[in-house]
Design an enzyme around this catalytic site. Structure first.
Site, PDB file in Angstrom:
ATOM      1  CG  ASP A 133      10.504   0.950  -2.651  1.00  0.00           C
ATOM      2  OD1 ASP A 133      10.276   1.778  -3.538  1.00  0.00           O
ATOM      3  OD2 ASP A 133      11.001   1.266  -1.546  1.00  0.00           O
ATOM      4  CE1 TYR A 163       7.226   0.840  -7.404  1.00  0.00           C
ATOM      5  CE2 TYR A 163       6.588  -0.543  -5.552  1.00  0.00           C
ATOM      6  CZ  TYR A 163       7.508   0.280  -6.167  1.00  0.00           C
ATOM      7  OH  TYR A 163       8.708   0.533  -5.556  1.00  0.00           O
ATOM      8  CG  ASN A 193       8.154   7.404  -5.649  1.00  0.00           C
ATOM      9  OD1 ASN A 193       8.559   6.671  -4.743  1.00  0.00           O
ATOM     10  ND2 ASN A 193       8.380   7.123  -6.922  1.00  0.00           N
ATOM     11  CG  HIS A 279       9.253   6.379  -0.120  1.00  0.00           C
ATOM     12  ND1 HIS A 279       9.115   5.006  -0.122  1.00  0.00           N
ATOM     13  CD2 HIS A 279       9.477   6.728  -1.422  1.00  0.00           C
ATOM     14  CE1 HIS A 279       9.236   4.549  -1.357  1.00  0.00           C
ATOM     15  NE2 HIS A 279       9.464   5.570  -2.167  1.00  0.00           N
ATOM     16  CG  HIS A 289      15.141   7.269  -6.660  1.00  0.00           C
ATOM     17  ND1 HIS A 289      14.294   7.950  -7.511  1.00  0.00           N
ATOM     18  CD2 HIS A 289      14.721   5.975  -6.647  1.00  0.00           C
ATOM     19  CE1 HIS A 289      13.392   7.094  -7.996  1.00  0.00           C
ATOM     20  NE2 HIS A 289      13.635   5.900  -7.503  1.00  0.00           N
ATOM     21  CG  HIS A 316      12.802   6.617  -3.186  1.00  0.00           C
ATOM     22  ND1 HIS A 316      11.704   6.529  -4.013  1.00  0.00           N
ATOM     23  CD2 HIS A 316      13.505   7.710  -3.622  1.00  0.00           C
ATOM     24  CE1 HIS A 316      11.725   7.506  -4.895  1.00  0.00           C
ATOM     25  NE2 HIS A 316      12.806   8.233  -4.690  1.00  0.00           N
ATOM     26  CG  HIS A 318      13.512  -0.558  -6.094  1.00  0.00           C
ATOM     27  ND1 HIS A 318      12.776  -0.685  -7.255  1.00  0.00           N
ATOM     28  CD2 HIS A 318      12.814   0.316  -5.317  1.00  0.00           C
ATOM     29  CE1 HIS A 318      11.691   0.077  -7.190  1.00  0.00           C
ATOM     30  NE2 HIS A 318      11.706   0.698  -6.017  1.00  0.00           N
TER      31      HIS A 318
END
Length: 423
Positions: A133, A163, A193, A279, A289, A316, A318
């Site tokens: 990430d 991102y 994602n 991930h 999540h 995934h 953070h």
């Protein structure tokens, strides 16, 4: 067993810094940019770059002395379109065979600057940097700076790279941001994602930018998808599996069948270390999540356990969190250690669930940005350190020694001053 971090002890990082300002590419259209390299097979490297000139040559000249190129390889280029965005030429050239632990100097496309790369060692020890990430914030820049000061051999990134999220120019900005590091050491990545880039447009393909820009050695590992693959390091002493959280993984799917074949082919007498990345974490006590990895865990966890996987890294979330060895929601000395390392720099997930059902399995957690270093010392021992991103400094906040599950039963955890364990 060490207690998990309580809610009162949770570390809260300040809000994310503004996006990094990247100087626009001001070189000629044929000038290579966004260089990154990846391993291919036992002794080759794939060099990838972008040119605004779609007719630029897909060729790499290289050698072991600056400015003296004794070999040359030709590859190919691809392009893609996403809504109104049209990419430049994305070049991929495989060079080799290369000698291990050797610095090579190279030039792409008969134009632009000279770069250098160092090949990984053929024997242990070997060092892997692991981040997830990443994004393009001020914290990203700090994390990359800390990584640049580390003497690692290969970087592993389990998803969420740029991102871009449909804004394709951000892929170009991110490629230039990471080029100083990604052009000098192999960067092995898998998709998150934010690589899906989905819109309600039936003609748009998922992962089109990721698959075009970041080509991984999936074909060499028998995979039909760039979203999951495996590779060997240190002459096969380490087998690394990169899984796809956003492609089919249920029993009967291509990825599930591929994983079963891939793990079954690993000879643990020759390959004492087995590392898996994906991930979405299967175990997490963070509110962010929560539970998203459960269906994949149910489908694939037994395969990893049966193969005696040593450690599993995910992103995934953070924040940073390390679990003990686990199988099916219980501590198990023969299961993998699970580590969440999604704290590369893009926002912060600081809310953990104190009474989560897996809290007793969580050994250490902190909502700080940072990176991890896995140093596999020899056939039996490895050390994992997590380096918290503390502004211009980096601090080791977590450390654990691992014993290979191929060689011996894991030792009971022991506390040794700084948050240090042996598993």
């Amino acid at each position: 067993m060490l207690p998990s971090v309580s809610a009162a002890e949770e570390y809260v990082r300040p809000p994310p810094r503004p996006p990094v300002v990247i100087v626009e590419h001001d070189k000629p259209a044929s000038h290579p940019q966004q260089l990154h390299i990846s391993t291919v097979g036992a002794s080759s490297m794939r060099i990838s770059w972008v040119t605004e000139d779609r007719s630029a040559q897909s060729v790499v000249d290289y050698g072991i002395s600056p400015g003296k190129y004794t070999a040359s390889e030709t590859g190919y280029h691809t392009t893609y379109q996403f809504l109104s965005y049209k990419s430049g030429a994305i070049h991929h050239v495989t060079i080799g065979p290369l000698e291990p632990s050797t610095t090579y100097y190279y030039r792409c496309g008969k134009a632009g600057d000279e770069f250098s790369l160092r090949t990984p060692p053929a024997t242990l020890p070997i060092e892997f940097i692991i981040i997830g990430d990443v994004g393009q914030t001020g914290w990203t820049a700090s994390t990359l700076s800390h990584i640049g000061a580390a003497g690692y051999d290969i970087l592993l990134l389990p998803g969420d790279l740029s991102y871009a999220d449909t804004r394709q120019e951000l892929w170009d900005l991110w490629g230039r941001l990471v080029q100083p590091l990604a052009s000098s050491r192999p960067w092995m990545v898998t998709a998150g994602n934010h690589e899906r880039e989905t819109l309600r447009e039936p003609k748009l393909r998922r992962f089109v930018a990721y698959n075009s820009r970041w080509r991984m050695p999936h074909e060499e590992s028998g995979s039909r998808s760039n979203l999951y693959y495996s590779f060997d390091a240190a002459a096969g002493a380490v087998h690394v599996v990169m899984l796809g959280s956003y492609t089919e993984f249920e029993e009967g799917s291509e990825q599930h069948a591929w994983l079963e074949r891939d793990l079954a082919a690993v000879d643990r007498r020759r390959t004492p270390w087995l590392v898996v990345l994906m991930h979405v974490p299967w175990y997490s006590t963070n509110r962010s999540h929560q539970g998203e990895g459960e269906s994949m865990r149910r489908a694939m966890e037994r395969l990893l356990y049966k193969a005696h996987v040593d450690v599993v890294f995910a992103a995934h979330i953070h924040a940073y969190e390390r679990f003990t060895r686990i199988f099916d929601n219980e501590a198990d000395s023969q299961g993998p250690m699970y580590i969440t390392i999604g704290d590369g720099g893009n926002s912060n997930a600081h809310k953990f669930i104190g009474d989560h059902k897996s809290a007793h399995l969580s050994m250490f957690r902190e909502a700080s940005f940072g990176h991890g270093l896995l140093r596999i010392v020899n056939e039996t021992s490895a050390v994992w350190t997590w380096h918290s991103n503390d502004d211009e400094y980096t601090t080791i906040r977590d450390e654990v020694w691992l014993k290979s599950l191929a060689s011996a039963e894991s030792a009971l955890p022991t506390n040794a001053g700084r948050h240090t364990e042996e598993l």
